[in-house]
Design a protein around this motif. Structure first.
Motif, PDB file in Angstrom:
ATOM      1  N   GLU A   2       1.809  -4.278   8.048  1.00 29.36           N
ATOM      2  CA  GLU A   2       3.242  -4.420   7.835  1.00 29.36           C
ATOM      3  C   GLU A   2       3.633  -3.986   6.415  1.00 29.36           C
ATOM      4  O   GLU A   2       2.865  -4.177   5.473  1.00 29.36           O
ATOM      5  N   PRO A   3       4.827  -3.412   6.245  1.00 32.04           N
ATOM      6  CA  PRO A   3       5.285  -2.995   4.906  1.00 32.04           C
ATOM      7  C   PRO A   3       5.790  -4.179   4.095  1.00 32.04           C
ATOM      8  O   PRO A   3       7.002  -4.376   3.914  1.00 32.04           O
ATOM      9  N   LEU A   4       4.878  -4.980   3.597  1.00 32.15           N
ATOM     10  CA  LEU A   4       5.249  -6.187   2.865  1.00 32.15           C
ATOM     11  C   LEU A   4       5.830  -5.851   1.499  1.00 32.15           C
ATOM     12  O   LEU A   4       5.309  -5.000   0.784  1.00 32.15           O
ATOM     13  N   ASP A   5       6.888  -6.542   1.140  1.00 28.79           N
ATOM     14  CA  ASP A   5       7.443  -6.438  -0.213  1.00 28.79           C
ATOM     15  C   ASP A   5       6.821  -7.487  -1.129  1.00 28.79           C
ATOM     16  O   ASP A   5       6.574  -7.226  -2.314  1.00 28.79           O
ATOM     17  N   VAL A   6       6.599  -8.685  -0.581  1.00 29.75           N
ATOM     18  CA  VAL A   6       6.070  -9.794  -1.370  1.00 29.75           C
ATOM     19  C   VAL A   6       5.039 -10.550  -0.539  1.00 29.75           C
ATOM     20  O   VAL A   6       5.263 -10.812   0.639  1.00 29.75           O
ATOM     21  N   LEU A   7       3.917 -10.862  -1.160  1.00 26.49           N
ATOM     22  CA  LEU A   7       2.915 -11.736  -0.550  1.00 26.49           C
ATOM     23  C   LEU A   7       2.759 -12.953  -1.449  1.00 26.49           C
ATOM     24  O   LEU A   7       2.514 -12.816  -2.649  1.00 26.49           O
ATOM     25  N   VAL A   8       2.941 -14.141  -0.873  1.00 28.41           N
ATOM     26  CA  VAL A   8       2.799 -15.385  -1.640  1.00 28.41           C
ATOM     27  C   VAL A   8       1.621 -16.173  -1.080  1.00 28.41           C
ATOM     28  O   VAL A   8       1.631 -16.567   0.088  1.00 28.41           O
ATOM     29  N   MET A  14      -4.644 -10.336  -0.328  1.00 28.67           N
ATOM     30  CA  MET A  14      -4.208  -9.383  -1.345  1.00 28.67           C
ATOM     31  C   MET A  14      -4.903  -8.039  -1.168  1.00 28.67           C
ATOM     32  O   MET A  14      -4.275  -6.978  -1.314  1.00 28.67           O
ATOM     33  N   ARG A  15      -6.195  -8.072  -0.861  1.00 30.23           N
ATOM     34  CA  ARG A  15      -6.926  -6.826  -0.637  1.00 30.23           C
ATOM     35  C   ARG A  15      -6.306  -6.030   0.499  1.00 30.23           C
ATOM     36  O   ARG A  15      -6.166  -4.803   0.437  1.00 30.23           O
ATOM     37  N   ALA A  16      -5.895  -6.729   1.554  1.00 37.07           N
ATOM     38  CA  ALA A  16      -5.303  -6.055   2.710  1.00 37.07           C
ATOM     39  C   ALA A  16      -3.919  -5.495   2.400  1.00 37.07           C
ATOM     40  O   ALA A  16      -3.560  -4.415   2.886  1.00 37.07           O
ATOM     41  N   ALA A  17      -3.149  -6.218   1.586  1.00 36.85           N
ATOM     42  CA  ALA A  17      -1.756  -5.823   1.336  1.00 36.85           C
ATOM     43  C   ALA A  17      -1.602  -4.788   0.240  1.00 36.85           C
ATOM     44  O   ALA A  17      -0.672  -3.975   0.265  1.00 36.85           O
TER      45      ALA A  17
END
Length: 202
Positions: A17-23, A57-60
């Motif tokens: 997915e085109p994530l903008d933010v990962l928390v 994080m590695r995936a995104a």
């Protein structure tokens, strides 16, 4: 995704997915001395606070770099600073503190890796926050001053606006944080291939 471990399943989503933010904000405490910490609880703590954030994080991050934008936010905690405290500071939480230290060091190093890519890595150091986190562990924190979750979020987002890699919403004197970073770099830069004098035989 049937049969895929939960972390791998979420990591697949982060990659696709085109994530903008990962928390990364999941947490579990398991506050107890290492000798009393059951193996399954130690494994759960490492999975939640170290393995999952690292894998997500590695995936995104690859997709974020390709798009030239994105933010990776990790929620750690001030307990990451508690290691040098004397034995009167209780409860001792060696594994828990260690996992938070991982998040701090990883976010700082990752921020340097991502310089110039448009992707940012950030870590938040809250103190005690007024959520169900402690009560779910059977801990009564009602008499302890706690920051609201709203203030924590406000501080983290403002820290990002200020260009901070590390935000500590409850620390009024930002110079204290800078002192920590300066000391870290001084120790890192003070390395030598020679054995330090204090370790030599008399």
């Amino acid at each position: 995704m049937k049969g895929i471990p939960p972390i791998d399943s979420v990591a697949e989503y982060c990659a696709d997915e085109p994530l903008d933010v990962l928390v990364n904000n999941a947490g579990v405490s398991h506050y107890m001395p290492l000798a009393e910490l059951p193996a399954d609880k130690a494994r759960e703590l490492i999975n939640v606070k170290v393995l999952a954030p690292t894998q997500l994080m590695r995936a995104a991050v690859g997709g974020m770099q390709r798009r030239g934008t994105g933010t990776l936010i990790n929620v750690a905690g001030m307990i990451a600073f508690s290691g040098p405290a004397d034995p009167s500071v209780m409860p001792r939480r060696a594994v828990y503190a260690g996992t938070l230290g991982h998040l701090v060091a990883m976010a700082q190093a990752l921020s340097a890796e991502l310089a110039g890519t448009g992707v940012r890595a950030h870590v938040v150091w809250p103190g005690i926050v007024a959520t169900e986190f402690h009560s779910a562990q059977g801990l009564d924190m009602s008499a302890v001053p706690r920051m609201s979750a709203e203030d924590l979020v406000t501080g983290a987002l403002r820290g990002l606006e200020l260009g901070e890699v590390v935000s500590a919403p409850g620390v009024e004197n930002a110079g204290l944080l800078q002192d920590v970073f300066t000391a870290d770099l001084a120790a890192f830069g003070g390395q030598s291939p020679q054995l330090a004098t204090r370790y030599r035989s008399s």
